[in-house]
Design a protein around this motif. Structure first.
Motif, PDB file in Angstrom:
ATOM      1  N   VAL A 207       0.850  -1.201   0.000  1.00  0.00           N
ATOM      2  CA  VAL A 207       0.000   0.000   0.000  1.00  0.00           C
ATOM      3  C   VAL A 207       0.880   1.244   0.000  1.00  0.00           C
ATOM      4  N   LYS A 208       0.666   2.118  -0.989  1.00  0.00           N
ATOM      5  CA  LYS A 208       1.422   3.354  -1.098  1.00  0.00           C
ATOM      6  C   LYS A 208       0.675   4.538  -0.495  1.00  0.00           C
ATOM      7  N   ALA A 209      -0.635   4.498  -0.591  1.00  0.00           N
ATOM      8  CA  ALA A 209      -1.453   5.570  -0.019  1.00  0.00           C
ATOM      9  C   ALA A 209      -2.846   5.031   0.239  1.00  0.00           C
ATOM     10  N   ALA A 210      -3.512   5.590   1.236  1.00  0.00           N
ATOM     11  CA  ALA A 210      -4.853   5.102   1.573  1.00  0.00           C
ATOM     12  C   ALA A 210      -5.668   6.218   2.219  1.00  0.00           C
ATOM     13  N   ARG A 211      -6.969   6.044   2.123  1.00  0.00           N
ATOM     14  CA  ARG A 211      -7.909   6.973   2.752  1.00  0.00           C
ATOM     15  C   ARG A 211      -9.035   6.175   3.399  1.00  0.00           C
ATOM     16  N   MET A 212      -9.373   6.529   4.610  1.00  0.00           N
ATOM     17  CA  MET A 212     -10.530   5.950   5.286  1.00  0.00           C
ATOM     18  C   MET A 212     -11.474   7.075   5.673  1.00  0.00           C
ATOM     19  N   LYS A 213     -12.735   6.905   5.328  1.00  0.00           N
ATOM     20  CA  LYS A 213     -13.763   7.841   5.767  1.00  0.00           C
ATOM     21  C   LYS A 213     -14.599   7.135   6.815  1.00  0.00           C
ATOM     22  N   HIS A 214     -14.532   7.615   8.051  1.00  0.00           N
ATOM     23  CA  HIS A 214     -15.204   6.959   9.169  1.00  0.00           C
ATOM     24  C   HIS A 214     -15.918   8.016  10.006  1.00  0.00           C
ATOM     25  N   LYS A 215     -17.244   7.847  10.120  1.00  0.00           N
ATOM     26  CA  LYS A 215     -18.072   8.809  10.874  1.00  0.00           C
ATOM     27  C   LYS A 215     -17.857  10.230  10.357  1.00  0.00           C
ATOM     28  N   ASP A 216     -17.845  10.360   9.027  1.00  0.00           N
ATOM     29  CA  ASP A 216     -17.678  11.651   8.347  1.00  0.00           C
ATOM     30  C   ASP A 216     -16.318  12.295   8.603  1.00  0.00           C
ATOM     31  N   GLN A 217     -15.387  11.545   9.143  1.00  0.00           N
ATOM     32  CA  GLN A 217     -14.028  12.040   9.351  1.00  0.00           C
ATOM     33  C   GLN A 217     -13.115  11.380   8.316  1.00  0.00           C
ATOM     34  N   GLN A 218     -12.271  12.171   7.653  1.00  0.00           N
ATOM     35  CA  GLN A 218     -11.357  11.656   6.652  1.00  0.00           C
ATOM     36  C   GLN A 218      -9.980  11.402   7.271  1.00  0.00           C
ATOM     37  N   TYR A 219      -9.422  10.226   6.991  1.00  0.00           N
ATOM     38  CA  TYR A 219      -8.086   9.887   7.459  1.00  0.00           C
ATOM     39  C   TYR A 219      -7.246   9.493   6.248  1.00  0.00           C
ATOM     40  N   TYR A 220      -6.046  10.070   6.153  1.00  0.00           N
ATOM     41  CA  TYR A 220      -5.163   9.789   5.033  1.00  0.00           C
ATOM     42  C   TYR A 220      -3.867   9.141   5.512  1.00  0.00           C
ATOM     43  N   ALA A 221      -3.288   8.334   4.643  1.00  0.00           N
ATOM     44  CA  ALA A 221      -2.008   7.691   4.942  1.00  0.00           C
ATOM     45  C   ALA A 221      -1.177   7.650   3.667  1.00  0.00           C
ATOM     46  N   PHE A 222       0.074   8.110   3.761  1.00  0.00           N
ATOM     47  CA  PHE A 222       0.999   8.086   2.629  1.00  0.00           C
ATOM     48  C   PHE A 222       2.300   7.461   3.100  1.00  0.00           C
ATOM     49  N   TYR A 223       2.749   6.450   2.351  1.00  0.00           N
ATOM     50  CA  TYR A 223       4.009   5.804   2.733  1.00  0.00           C
ATOM     51  C   TYR A 223       5.176   6.681   2.302  1.00  0.00           C
ATOM     52  N   PHE A 224       6.142   6.828   3.212  1.00  0.00           N
ATOM     53  CA  PHE A 224       7.302   7.668   2.929  1.00  0.00           C
ATOM     54  C   PHE A 224       8.533   7.044   3.558  1.00  0.00           C
ATOM     55  N   ASP A 230      11.053   5.479   7.906  1.00  0.00           N
ATOM     56  CA  ASP A 230      10.057   4.970   6.969  1.00  0.00           C
ATOM     57  C   ASP A 230       8.789   4.641   7.736  1.00  0.00           C
ATOM     58  N   GLY A 231       7.653   4.795   7.036  1.00  0.00           N
ATOM     59  CA  GLY A 231       6.364   4.540   7.666  1.00  0.00           C
ATOM     60  C   GLY A 231       5.266   5.300   6.950  1.00  0.00           C
ATOM     61  N   TYR A 232       4.097   5.350   7.576  1.00  0.00           N
ATOM     62  CA  TYR A 232       2.942   6.046   7.013  1.00  0.00           C
ATOM     63  C   TYR A 232       2.716   7.359   7.755  1.00  0.00           C
ATOM     64  N   PHE A 233       2.380   8.383   6.962  1.00  0.00           N
ATOM     65  CA  PHE A 233       2.186   9.718   7.499  1.00  0.00           C
ATOM     66  C   PHE A 233       0.883  10.296   6.970  1.00  0.00           C
ATOM     67  N   LEU A 240       1.547   8.391  11.472  1.00  0.00           N
ATOM     68  CA  LEU A 240       0.267   7.836  11.918  1.00  0.00           C
ATOM     69  C   LEU A 240       0.411   7.081  13.226  1.00  0.00           C
ATOM     70  N   GLU A 241       1.605   6.584  13.508  1.00  0.00           N
ATOM     71  CA  GLU A 241       1.810   5.852  14.756  1.00  0.00           C
ATOM     72  C   GLU A 241       1.640   6.792  15.946  1.00  0.00           C
ATOM     73  N   ARG A 242       0.898   6.318  16.905  1.00  0.00           N
ATOM     74  CA  ARG A 242       0.632   7.087  18.117  1.00  0.00           C
ATOM     75  C   ARG A 242       1.099   6.284  19.330  1.00  0.00           C
ATOM     76  N   PRO A 243       1.061   6.886  20.508  1.00  0.00           N
ATOM     77  CA  PRO A 243       1.505   6.152  21.694  1.00  0.00           C
ATOM     78  C   PRO A 243       0.733   4.862  21.950  1.00  0.00           C
ATOM     79  N   PHE A 244      -0.585   4.822  21.565  1.00  0.00           N
ATOM     80  CA  PHE A 244      -1.403   3.646  21.857  1.00  0.00           C
ATOM     81  C   PHE A 244      -2.135   3.153  20.614  1.00  0.00           C
ATOM     82  N   LEU A 245      -2.179   1.822  20.459  1.00  0.00           N
ATOM     83  CA  LEU A 245      -3.042   1.207  19.463  1.00  0.00           C
ATOM     84  C   LEU A 245      -4.490   1.324  19.930  1.00  0.00           C
TER      85      LEU A 245
END
Length: 409
Positions: A207-224, A230-233, A240-245
């Protein structure tokens, strides 16, 4: 006069040899121009009868060759010649086998064994025994697609014709932003990915890029990837990684939510349920949702096998009803985010296999799914221009779905 006769004689010899050379060259070109038809294993098609089957339970390579009428001395020689590259004693049930028998004599001329969808071994039994290892070329294509979720992400991915692995990948990519157990009808996804395949069979996806629309909120992810990073931003360059899953197990369902008053299925009384129950089959791996130090790994009558982790002065988490605690998990041990700490079970007061996930903030139990974590720091100024170019090139393909049918390109 003698000179003229010699000249004419030499000229005749030259013309004769030239004609032979021309005829020879012409015959050679004619024979190479008519190419022999060959199959995917680069074997001749004409004059042979092909049979395809798979290795059955209990079959050995030697027994397969014997069934195909290959002489015993050839069977032994085939194993010896193949041994530097493959152990023929470890063939697996279901692996494809192709045989090619001479259409006139009925003898097995070639046998092809495929230990994987990419590699194959050709055994040539025509004169003695020759063994050749072949590798199918890998095809890499970039694809994009989108879909609307009606029941589950898995079904939406299947409806789109994508590999099921993509559902798992998306759940991992957005593990810090989206609670996949709370997906709603009409939530959306879109993505851009590279697909590697061999002969039409998918090897893997990236996956190079992705979008999730959840509860009318848009979330984007781009691999870099740059330097040691390296990771998704997200679109602003924040990791995108946060302190907690969001959950301690992969992609399952919530069987009971955090509630100040819930009817307990075992005690038959109303009492607070200060955790979130994730139902999953017994033995499903449970991971630490954040890095921290184990402060409890024990058994109680109510909690069953459980682990508690202190992450810092503010946050702690608990994981209850495990079938067993992972080896090495004991008080004082430091664990990393996503590290295995145990397995789903139904020990303690539980009616079925699940993990009860508890979350403490400043010593008070709270709803883990409603705790908001601050975003991570964005990429450095020297990396942002390079990342921005990636966003500009891929974001146009992360289109919103306009119908209930998943789209694929």
């Amino acid at each position: 006069m003698i000179f003229i006769k010699r000249f004419l004689f030499c000229s005749s010899i030259f013309l004769f040899l030239s004609s032979l050379l021309i005829n020879s060259t012409t015959d050679f070109k004619t024979s190479t121009a008519s190419e022999i038809e060959r199959n995917q294993f680069d074997l001749p098609v004409n004059g042979f009868i092909e049979e395809a089957f798979t290795v059955k339970s209990g079959q050995s390579f030697a027994s397969i060759l014997k069934d195909q009428g290959v002489p015993q001395q050839f069977i032994h020689l085939a194993s010896i010649k193949a041994s530097p590259r493959i152990d023929l004693h470890k063939i697996r049930r279901g692996d494809p086998v192709h045989t090619y028998k001479d259409a006139t004599s009925g003898k097995t001329s070639f046998l092809v064994y495929q230990p994987s969808i990419q590699n194959y071994f050709v055994f040539d039994f025509r004169d003695s025994v020759l063994v050749h290892e072949g590798v199918f070329p890998i095809s890499t294509v970039q694809r994009s697609g989108s879909g609307i979720i009606k029941s589950s992400l898995y079904e939406a991915i299947e409806d789109a014709g994508f590999s099921p692995q993509i559902a798992i990948d998306l759940s991992k990519i957005f593990a810090w932003q989206v609670t996949f157990f709370y997906l709603q009808p009409d939530d959306e996804f879109s993505l851009v990915f590279e697909e590697r395949s061999v002969n039409g069979q998918v090897l893997d996806v990236d996956v190079k890029a992705a979008r999730m629309k959840h509860k009318d909120q848009q979330y984007y992810a781009f691999y870099f990837s740059a330097d040691s990073l390296d990771g998704y931003f997200d679109e602003a360059g924040r990791p995108l990684e946060r302190p907690f899953l969001k959950a301690p197990i992969e992609f399952t369902r919530i069987s009971s939510r955090y509630s100040p008053r819930r009817f307990h299925p075992v005690t038959k009384r109303y009492r607070p349920h200060l955790g979130t129950d994730f139902a999953a089959p017994t033995g499903t791996p449970i991971v630490a949702t954040a890095t921290g130090t184990v402060i409890a790994a024990s058994y109680t009558r109510a909690n069953g096998n459980y682990v508690k982790i202190r992450h810092n002065d503010t946050f702690s988490t608990g994981y209850l009803h495990m079938s067993k605690i992972a080896p090495g998990i004991r008080p004082g041990v430091r664990v990393n985010q996503k590290q295995l700490i145990g397995y789903v079970g139904s020990t303690g007061l539980a009616t079925g296999p699940h993990v009860c996930y508890r979350f403490w903030k400043n010593g008070k139990q709270v709803d883990a799914l409603k705790v908001e974590m601050p975003p991570s720091d964005p990429l450095s100024d020297d990396l942002l221009p390079q990342f921005t170019q990636i966003v500009h090139s891929l974001r146009p393909d992360l289109v919103e779905s306009s119908s209930t049918t998943a789209l694929i390109h």
